[in-house]
Write a protein that holds these residues in place. Structure first.
Motif, PDB file in Angstrom:
ATOM      1  N   GLY A 153       0.868  -0.882  -0.059  1.00 45.43           N
ATOM      2  CA  GLY A 153      -0.083  -0.104  -0.040  1.00 45.43           C
ATOM      3  C   GLY A 153       0.929   1.052   0.071  1.00 45.43           C
ATOM      4  N   THR A 154       0.226   2.346  -0.675  1.00 50.25           N
ATOM      5  CA  THR A 154       0.579   3.616  -0.388  1.00 50.25           C
ATOM      6  C   THR A 154      -0.096   4.850  -1.347  1.00 50.25           C
ATOM      7  OG1 THR A 154       3.036   5.218  -1.858  1.00 50.25           O
ATOM      8  CG2 THR A 154       1.769   2.930  -3.283  1.00 50.25           C
ATOM      9  N   LYS A 155       0.865   6.118  -1.175  1.00 51.90           N
ATOM     10  CA  LYS A 155      -0.268   7.489  -1.211  1.00 51.90           C
ATOM     11  C   LYS A 155       0.123   7.706  -2.631  1.00 51.90           C
ATOM     12  CE  LYS A 155      -1.173  11.376   0.149  1.00 51.90           C
ATOM     13  NZ  LYS A 155      -1.185  12.368   1.359  1.00 51.90           N
ATOM     14  N   ILE A 156      -1.223   7.532  -3.661  1.00 53.39           N
ATOM     15  CA  ILE A 156      -0.882   7.088  -4.911  1.00 53.39           C
ATOM     16  C   ILE A 156      -1.873   8.934  -5.576  1.00 53.39           C
ATOM     17  CG2 ILE A 156      -1.312   6.957  -7.569  1.00 53.39           C
ATOM     18  CD1 ILE A 156      -1.189   3.359  -5.911  1.00 53.39           C
ATOM     19  N   TYR A 157      -1.024   9.794  -6.338  1.00 57.31           N
ATOM     20  CA  TYR A 157      -1.647  11.054  -6.678  1.00 57.31           C
ATOM     21  C   TYR A 157      -2.071  10.525  -8.555  1.00 57.31           C
ATOM     22  CZ  TYR A 157      -3.413  15.394  -7.359  1.00 57.31           C
ATOM     23  OH  TYR A 157      -4.123  17.425  -7.436  1.00 57.31           O
ATOM     24  N   LEU A 158      -3.163  10.864  -8.983  1.00 60.31           N
ATOM     25  CA  LEU A 158      -3.617  10.927  -9.945  1.00 60.31           C
ATOM     26  C   LEU A 158      -3.254  12.449 -10.754  1.00 60.31           C
ATOM     27  CD1 LEU A 158      -6.783   8.241 -10.109  1.00 60.31           C
ATOM     28  CD2 LEU A 158      -4.309   7.784 -10.613  1.00 60.31           C
ATOM     29  N   ASP A 159      -2.492  12.174 -11.781  1.00 63.82           N
ATOM     30  CA  ASP A 159      -2.342  13.356 -12.510  1.00 63.82           C
ATOM     31  C   ASP A 159      -3.723  13.689 -13.036  1.00 63.82           C
ATOM     32  OD1 ASP A 159      -0.140  12.876 -11.750  1.00 63.82           O
ATOM     33  OD2 ASP A 159       0.264  12.442 -13.522  1.00 63.82           O
ATOM     34  N   VAL A 160      -4.559  12.961 -13.404  1.00 65.12           N
ATOM     35  CA  VAL A 160      -5.815  12.630 -14.187  1.00 65.12           C
ATOM     36  C   VAL A 160      -6.746  12.507 -13.585  1.00 65.12           C
ATOM     37  CG1 VAL A 160      -5.405  13.793 -16.714  1.00 65.12           C
ATOM     38  CG2 VAL A 160      -5.451  11.498 -16.395  1.00 65.12           C
ATOM     39  N   SER A 161      -8.258  12.628 -13.176  1.00 64.98           N
ATOM     40  CA  SER A 161      -9.088  11.844 -12.833  1.00 64.98           C
ATOM     41  C   SER A 161      -9.740  10.649 -13.301  1.00 64.98           C
ATOM     42  CB  SER A 161     -10.348  13.216 -11.482  1.00 64.98           C
ATOM     43  OG  SER A 161     -11.040  13.523 -12.170  1.00 64.98           O
ATOM     44  N   SER A 162      -9.006   9.979 -13.248  1.00 64.06           N
ATOM     45  CA  SER A 162      -9.338   8.917 -15.129  1.00 64.06           C
ATOM     46  C   SER A 162      -9.756   7.841 -13.926  1.00 64.06           C
ATOM     47  CB  SER A 162      -8.027   7.876 -14.895  1.00 64.06           C
ATOM     48  OG  SER A 162      -8.463   7.070 -15.490  1.00 64.06           O
ATOM     49  N   VAL A 163     -11.419   7.366 -14.698  1.00 64.53           N
ATOM     50  CA  VAL A 163     -12.051   6.509 -13.732  1.00 64.53           C
ATOM     51  C   VAL A 163     -11.529   5.009 -13.897  1.00 64.53           C
ATOM     52  CG1 VAL A 163     -13.689   5.337 -14.542  1.00 64.53           C
ATOM     53  CG2 VAL A 163     -14.687   7.620 -14.747  1.00 64.53           C
ATOM     54  N   GLY A 164     -10.685   4.580 -14.767  1.00 66.09           N
ATOM     55  CA  GLY A 164     -10.362   3.589 -15.101  1.00 66.09           C
ATOM     56  C   GLY A 164      -9.299   3.201 -14.420  1.00 66.09           C
ATOM     57  N   ALA A 165      -8.397   4.687 -14.456  1.00 65.09           N
ATOM     58  CA  ALA A 165      -7.129   4.303 -13.251  1.00 65.09           C
ATOM     59  C   ALA A 165      -7.729   4.149 -11.573  1.00 65.09           C
ATOM     60  CB  ALA A 165      -6.233   5.338 -13.774  1.00 65.09           C
ATOM     61  N   THR A 166      -8.243   4.442 -11.647  1.00 64.22           N
ATOM     62  CA  THR A 166      -9.196   4.564  -9.689  1.00 64.22           C
ATOM     63  C   THR A 166      -9.558   2.970  -9.456  1.00 64.22           C
ATOM     64  OG1 THR A 166     -10.145   7.257  -9.692  1.00 64.22           O
ATOM     65  CG2 THR A 166     -10.751   6.141  -8.759  1.00 64.22           C
ATOM     66  N   ILE A 167     -10.500   2.618 -10.552  1.00 63.69           N
ATOM     67  CA  ILE A 167     -10.433   1.687 -10.505  1.00 63.69           C
ATOM     68  C   ILE A 167      -9.904   0.169 -10.273  1.00 63.69           C
ATOM     69  CG2 ILE A 167     -11.985  -0.526 -11.384  1.00 63.69           C
ATOM     70  CD1 ILE A 167     -13.997   1.421 -11.936  1.00 63.69           C
ATOM     71  N   ASN A 168      -8.513   0.302 -11.122  1.00 65.55           N
ATOM     72  CA  ASN A 168      -7.448  -0.627 -11.178  1.00 65.55           C
ATOM     73  C   ASN A 168      -6.930  -0.699 -10.594  1.00 65.55           C
ATOM     74  OD1 ASN A 168      -6.576  -2.498 -12.676  1.00 65.55           O
ATOM     75  ND2 ASN A 168      -6.212  -0.975 -14.352  1.00 65.55           N
ATOM     76  N   ILE A 169      -6.801   0.734  -9.718  1.00 58.42           N
ATOM     77  CA  ILE A 169      -5.763   0.885  -8.509  1.00 58.42           C
ATOM     78  C   ILE A 169      -6.699   0.523  -7.682  1.00 58.42           C
ATOM     79  CG2 ILE A 169      -4.568   2.299  -6.788  1.00 58.42           C
ATOM     80  CD1 ILE A 169      -3.869   3.768  -9.062  1.00 58.42           C
ATOM     81  N   MET A 170      -7.643   0.054  -7.062  1.00 58.87           N
ATOM     82  CA  MET A 170      -8.629  -0.383  -6.063  1.00 58.87           C
ATOM     83  C   MET A 170      -9.068  -1.776  -6.166  1.00 58.87           C
ATOM     84  SD  MET A 170     -11.929   2.069  -5.702  1.00 58.87           S
ATOM     85  CE  MET A 170     -13.042   0.497  -6.947  1.00 58.87           C
ATOM     86  N   LEU A 171      -8.505  -2.497  -7.683  1.00 62.80           N
ATOM     87  CA  LEU A 171      -8.589  -3.826  -7.656  1.00 62.80           C
ATOM     88  C   LEU A 171      -7.304  -4.165  -7.455  1.00 62.80           C
ATOM     89  CD1 LEU A 171     -10.282  -4.061 -11.206  1.00 62.80           C
ATOM     90  CD2 LEU A 171     -11.215  -4.543  -9.015  1.00 62.80           C
ATOM     91  N   ALA A 172      -6.037  -3.882  -7.553  1.00 65.40           N
ATOM     92  CA  ALA A 172      -4.888  -3.938  -7.220  1.00 65.40           C
ATOM     93  C   ALA A 172      -4.412  -3.619  -5.696  1.00 65.40           C
ATOM     94  CB  ALA A 172      -3.546  -3.597  -8.190  1.00 65.40           C
ATOM     95  N   ALA A 173      -4.902  -2.772  -5.282  1.00 66.30           N
ATOM     96  CA  ALA A 173      -4.740  -2.772  -4.018  1.00 66.30           C
ATOM     97  C   ALA A 173      -5.338  -3.482  -2.930  1.00 66.30           C
ATOM     98  CB  ALA A 173      -4.828  -1.153  -3.790  1.00 66.30           C
ATOM     99  N   ALA A 174      -7.040  -3.632  -3.109  1.00 64.36           N
ATOM    100  CA  ALA A 174      -7.283  -4.328  -2.215  1.00 64.36           C
ATOM    101  C   ALA A 174      -6.875  -5.406  -1.570  1.00 64.36           C
ATOM    102  CB  ALA A 174      -8.786  -5.244  -2.988  1.00 64.36           C
ATOM    103  N   ARG A 175      -5.954  -6.222  -2.662  1.00 66.01           N
ATOM    104  CA  ARG A 175      -5.071  -7.640  -1.941  1.00 66.01           C
ATOM    105  C   ARG A 175      -3.515  -7.283  -1.639  1.00 66.01           C
ATOM    106  NH1 ARG A 175      -7.696 -13.209  -3.744  1.00 66.01           N
ATOM    107  NH2 ARG A 175      -5.940 -13.949  -2.605  1.00 66.01           N
ATOM    108  N   ALA A 176      -3.284  -5.722  -1.636  1.00 66.91           N
ATOM    109  CA  ALA A 176      -2.065  -5.601  -1.099  1.00 66.91           C
ATOM    110  C   ALA A 176      -1.886  -5.341  -0.221  1.00 66.91           C
ATOM    111  CB  ALA A 176      -1.712  -4.091  -2.312  1.00 66.91           C
ATOM    112  N   LYS A 177      -0.276  -5.213   1.006  1.00 68.70           N
ATOM    113  CA  LYS A 177      -0.235  -4.912   2.326  1.00 68.70           C
ATOM    114  C   LYS A 177      -0.083  -4.026   2.697  1.00 68.70           C
ATOM    115  CE  LYS A 177       3.000  -9.399   3.481  1.00 68.70           C
ATOM    116  NZ  LYS A 177       3.738  -9.622   2.988  1.00 68.70           N
ATOM    117  N   GLY A 178      -1.023  -3.230   3.361  1.00 74.94           N
ATOM    118  CA  GLY A 178      -0.921  -2.315   3.914  1.00 74.94           C
ATOM    119  C   GLY A 178      -1.672  -1.301   2.981  1.00 74.94           C
TER     120      GLY A 178
END
Ligand code: EPU
Length: 417
Positions: A153-178
């Motif tokens: 887990g980490t802090k990610i600032y999106l340069d553009v508020s992208s629908v796809g990037a937001t969802i994709n990061i949620m998917l990967a981060a759901a099973r990340a550590k932290g």
């Protein structure tokens, strides 16, 4: 190849029921990969993109049972299989396979996405997110290779508020550590829908629908049952079609709050709108005022309704300016509308539309929403038959379009070319 034939000039009348949201469905299906047991999705739209996604999951080893508007996905036997080609190439949203496979297997090989290419649509923000979570990402001969020893887990600032990037990061981060925090996250309702599903699967996600989303990673996710939100773009398209034909239509199974930017603009044009708990009535009238519209990220006016709105504005008196601040050049419908007699010119990010009568013509849909715009334009023309080719694009986003429009009294049919 099929085309749509339209004899317009009939005011749409009656009730139309809206199906589940395409742009939710095609994120929720890959999200099921993250679970260890059966995920049941209700209110699923019957669309070609959904069929392609079920094919992708089956290729990976999932058991998929799709009956009517329900899909049961058993992901327990899914394996990490490279997918550089094949069905992933048919879809834009196959990029969600990257986040889902990375979350579950810490590796993935996914061919670069296809889909509606109205302009170049980069995925740099998705990749920036995966890399921030600890993945190595490379592009090898048109396929994205992702690999991580572990996701952190980490802090990610999106340069553009992208629908796809937001969802994709949620998917990967759901099973990340932290914990992962996404700043400048997109706020579209489909993002809340995906977070709701993931939370029902055991994820810990807070803040979806705001610009800051916090995802507390967990080691395992389980199956659940989830009902998909109504498709706000499909609902908006029927609202616009009702107004363009000066009809009177009740649009049922909608969340009126999702439609606010559109209803406000329609009211400004002088179109009657009645809001109920889960439905909206649109009451057309003989003349409409011109308006200026800016397509923005949610809760602004949806870019996906920009093309249909162009057709409606040809029915208003005077000159309207419709600008798109999400995509810089999403105007493939304009030359086709001009073939139908519309007075529109594109200047930079804006279409300048002068109201006037349209004529029947043979036109071609170059993408999904451009297709919807042409169908609406055809519905306003009473003399002659408008022929819309490129129906395969329209089928990607509108299930039961012809039968729904016929139920509303339109003279529309499919013909094989
Ligand atoms: N962008 C980047 N880098 C990225 C991602 C996006 O520069 O990494 C830019 C895009 O080029 C665009 C803007 O950011 O200018 C917004 O793109 P976004 O990522 O939000 O779009 P998307 O996730 O690829 C989804 C819908 C689109 C809809 C947009 C905007 C899906 C599968 N698609 O696309 O839907 O237009 O959000 O709301 O959810 C449609 O349904 O017809 C359609 C195209």
């Amino acid at each position: 190849m099929e085309k749509l034939m339209i004899t317009g000039g009939r005011p749409l009348q009656g009730t139309v029921s809206i199906s589940g949201a395409k742009n939710s469905a095609i994120a929720l299906i890959p999200a099921a990969i993250l679970a260890e047991s059966e995920v049941i999705l209700d209110n699923l739209p019957l669309l070609s993109d959904v069929a392609v996604y079920s094919e992708i999951l089956e290729e990976l080893g999932a058991t998929v049972a799709w009956e009517g508007s329900q899909m049961r996905i058993d992901p327990s036997s899914i394996k990490s299989i490279p997918m550089p080609n094949g069905p992933v190439k048919k879809l834009r949203a196959s990029y969600y396979m990257m986040g889902a496979m990375l979350g579950r297997f810490k590796e993935a090989i996914i061919g670069l996405p296809g889909g509606c290419n109205f302009e170049p649509r980069p995925i740099d923000q998705h990749i920036k997110g995966f890399e921030a979570l600890g993945a190595t990402v490379t592009n090898e001969h048109g396929a994205i290779h992702l690999h991580a020893k572990e996701l952190r887990g980490t802090k990610i600032y999106l340069d553009v508020s992208s629908v796809g990037a937001t969802i994709n990061i949620m998917l990967a981060a759901a099973r990340a550590k932290g914990a992962t925090i996404i700043e400048n996250a997109a706020k579209e309702p489909e993002i809340i829908d995906v977070a709701t599903l993931l939370n029902s699967m055991g994820a810990i996600i807070k803040g979806a629908g705001t610009e800051t989303i916090r995802i507390e990673g967990v080691s395992e996710l389980h199956g659940c049952r989830h009902s998909i939100i109504p498709d706000r773009i499909q609902a908006g398209t029927y609202m616009i079609a009702a107004a363009a034909t000066r009809g009177n239509v009740l649009i049922d199974n909608v969340i009126p709050k999702h439609m606010e930017a559109l209803t406000a603009k329609m009211q400004e044009m002088g179109i009657g709108i009645e809001e109920y708990d889960e439905s909206i009535r649109v009451l057309g009238s003989p003349s409409y005022e011109h308006v200026d519209v800016k397509a923005l990220v949610y809760p602004g006016f949806a870019t996906d309704l920009q093309s249909p709105m162009t057709s409606l504005l040809t029915q208003a008196q005077g000159v309207s300016v419709l600008s798109d601040f999400v995509y810089s050049n999403r105007f493939k419908h304009v030359p086709e509308l001009v073939r139908m007699g519309a007075k529109i010119r594109v200047e930079g990010r804006s279409a300048i539309i002068e109201g006037g009568k349209l004529n029947a013509a043979k036109v071609k849909a170059a993408d999904l929403r451009a297709g919807a715009a042409l169908v609406i334009a055809g519905l306003t023309v009473s003399e002659g038959v408008t022929e819309v080719s490129g129906v395969e694009y329209i089928d990607r986003g509108y299930d039961h379009l012809v039968s729904n429009l016929r139920l509303l009294g339109a003279d529309v049919w499919r013909q094989t070319e």
